[in-house]
Design a protein around this motif. Structure first.
Motif, PDB file in Angstrom:
ATOM      1  N   THR A  81      44.546  37.440  47.072  1.00 54.29           N
ATOM      2  CA  THR A  81      45.565  36.405  46.622  1.00 54.29           C
ATOM      3  C   THR A  81      46.101  36.728  45.540  1.00 54.29           C
ATOM      4  O   THR A  81      45.649  37.834  44.654  1.00 54.29           O
ATOM      5  CB  THR A  81      44.722  35.117  46.413  1.00 54.29           C
ATOM      6  N   ASP A  82      47.040  36.150  45.468  1.00 63.10           N
ATOM      7  CA  ASP A  82      47.782  36.543  43.882  1.00 63.10           C
ATOM      8  C   ASP A  82      47.018  35.763  42.630  1.00 63.10           C
ATOM      9  O   ASP A  82      46.318  34.907  42.865  1.00 63.10           O
ATOM     10  CB  ASP A  82      49.125  35.665  43.699  1.00 63.10           C
ATOM     11  N   THR A  83      47.195  36.642  41.739  1.00 64.21           N
ATOM     12  CA  THR A  83      46.437  36.051  40.400  1.00 64.21           C
ATOM     13  C   THR A  83      47.627  35.414  39.530  1.00 64.21           C
ATOM     14  O   THR A  83      48.769  35.905  39.737  1.00 64.21           O
ATOM     15  CB  THR A  83      45.505  37.077  39.861  1.00 64.21           C
ATOM     16  N   ARG A  84      46.982  35.001  38.347  1.00 64.88           N
ATOM     17  CA  ARG A  84      47.930  34.940  37.208  1.00 64.88           C
ATOM     18  C   ARG A  84      48.845  35.783  36.721  1.00 64.88           C
ATOM     19  O   ARG A  84      49.902  35.602  36.223  1.00 64.88           O
ATOM     20  CB  ARG A  84      47.065  34.158  36.117  1.00 64.88           C
ATOM     21  N   ASN A  85      48.326  37.048  36.752  1.00 73.68           N
ATOM     22  CA  ASN A  85      49.112  38.340  36.314  1.00 73.68           C
ATOM     23  C   ASN A  85      49.535  39.357  37.223  1.00 73.68           C
ATOM     24  O   ASN A  85      50.619  40.069  36.846  1.00 73.68           O
ATOM     25  CB  ASN A  85      48.202  38.740  35.024  1.00 73.68           C
TER      26      ASN A  85
END
Length: 241
Positions: A88-92
Motif C-alpha cells: 500500500t501507499d504510505t504517507r511519504n
C-alpha cells in the motif's frame, strides 16, 4: 636616532593598520557569503515528482531502458502487488515509487547511494522499501509460479536400473558474496573464498524441488542439511512409489 625611531614607529603603525584592514575585509566577505549570498532554493519533493513522472509515466522507451518493463507491465505489476500482496501507499512514498526503486536496482545493479541520489531519498528509506517490495514479489510468485509435481514412474532407461528407488539428488554449492569485514571469517571457505553455502535438491527429471540459501561458506554440508530437515519450511523427502 629620533628620526630612525619615528620611521620604525611609522612602519609598525602601517603594518597594524594593514592587518586591521585585512581582518575587516575578511569579516565582510564572510558575512556577505553567509547572510547575503544564498544557494537557490530547490524543492526536493517537486524534483522527485518530476523525475518519477519521466521514469514511468513518460516515454515508454525510457521506462523499458530504466526499469526493464514497459509502462503497461509496470502498472500491472503495481496493481497485482496491491491486490495480492498487501502493498500500500504510505504517507511519504507510493507503491509505484517503491517498485521503481526496486526495479532500478535490479536492472542496473546500482548501489544504495546511487538510488539514494537519483530518487532523492535517504539510504535507509531505499534499503527498507527494497526489502518490502522484495518480500511482496516473493508472495506474488505463488500466484504465477507453479512447481510441477515430479513423476516417480516411467524411468525405464537402462541407466536407472542401477539406481533403484532413487528419488533425486542433493548437493551444496558455493556462491560468492560481499559481506562486511567483521563477517568475512564466517563466510570464508576452505579455498579462502568469501561465499555462501547453498543447498539444492532436484528430482530425477532435473527439476529443483528445494533450495536453501544463506548459510556461511564455513558451514559444512552436513550442518546445512540438518538445518534443512528441521526448519519451519523443511526439506520433505517423498516416499518412493
Amino acid at each position: 636616532m629620533d628620526k630612525e625611531g619615528d620611521v620604525q614607529k611609522a612602519k609598525k603603525r602601517k603594518v597594524v593598520v594593514a592587518n586591521y584592514m585585512v581582518t575587516i575585509a575578511t569579516l565582510v566577505v564572510w558575512w556577505h557569503e553567509k547572510h547575503i549570498v544564498k544557494e537557490p532554493y530547490l524543492d526536493f519533493k517537486v524534483a522527485r515528482e518530476i523525475y518519477l513522472r519521466r521514469l514511468y509515466y513518460g516515454n515508454n522507451r525510457v521506462c523499458v531502458e530504466q526499469l526493464r518493463l514497459n509502462k503497461h507491465c509496470f502498472t500491472v505489476l503495481c496493481t497485482n502487488l496491491r491486490e495480492h500482496c498487501g502493498l500500500t501507499d504510505t504517507r511519504n512514498i507510493t507503491v509505484e515509487e517503491a517498485v521503481a526503486m526496486f526495479l532500478y536496482v535490479l536492472a542496473h545493479n546500482f548501489k544504495n547511494r546511487t538510488v539514494n541520489f537519483n530518487f532523492i531519498r535517504s539510504g535507509e528509506t531505499v534499503s527498507r522499501y527494497f526489502n518490502i517490495v522484495l518480500r511482496a514479489i516473493i508472495k506474488l510468485g505463488r500466484h504465477y509460479l507453479i512447481q510441477p509435481e515430479s513423476e516417480m514412474e516411467g524411468y525405464e532407461h537402462e541407466k536407472w536400473e542401477w539406481f533403484q528407488d532413487c528419488l533425486g539428488a542433493l548437493d551444496g554449492t558455493y556462491v560468492k558474496v560481499h559481506v562486511l569485514l567483521r563477517d568475512q571469517g564466517r563466510y570464508r571457505n576452505r579455498k579462502n573464498e568469501i561465499v555462501t553455502n547453498v543447498l539444492g535438491v532436484c528430482s530425477r527429471d532435473m527439476r529443483f524441488t528445494y533450495v536453501l540459501p544463506g548459510w556461511e561458506g564455513s558451514a559444512a554440508d552436513g550442518r546445512v542439511l540438518r538445518d534443512a530437515l528441521v526448519r519451519s519450511d523443511p526439506l520433505i523427502v517423498p516416499k518412493s512409489m
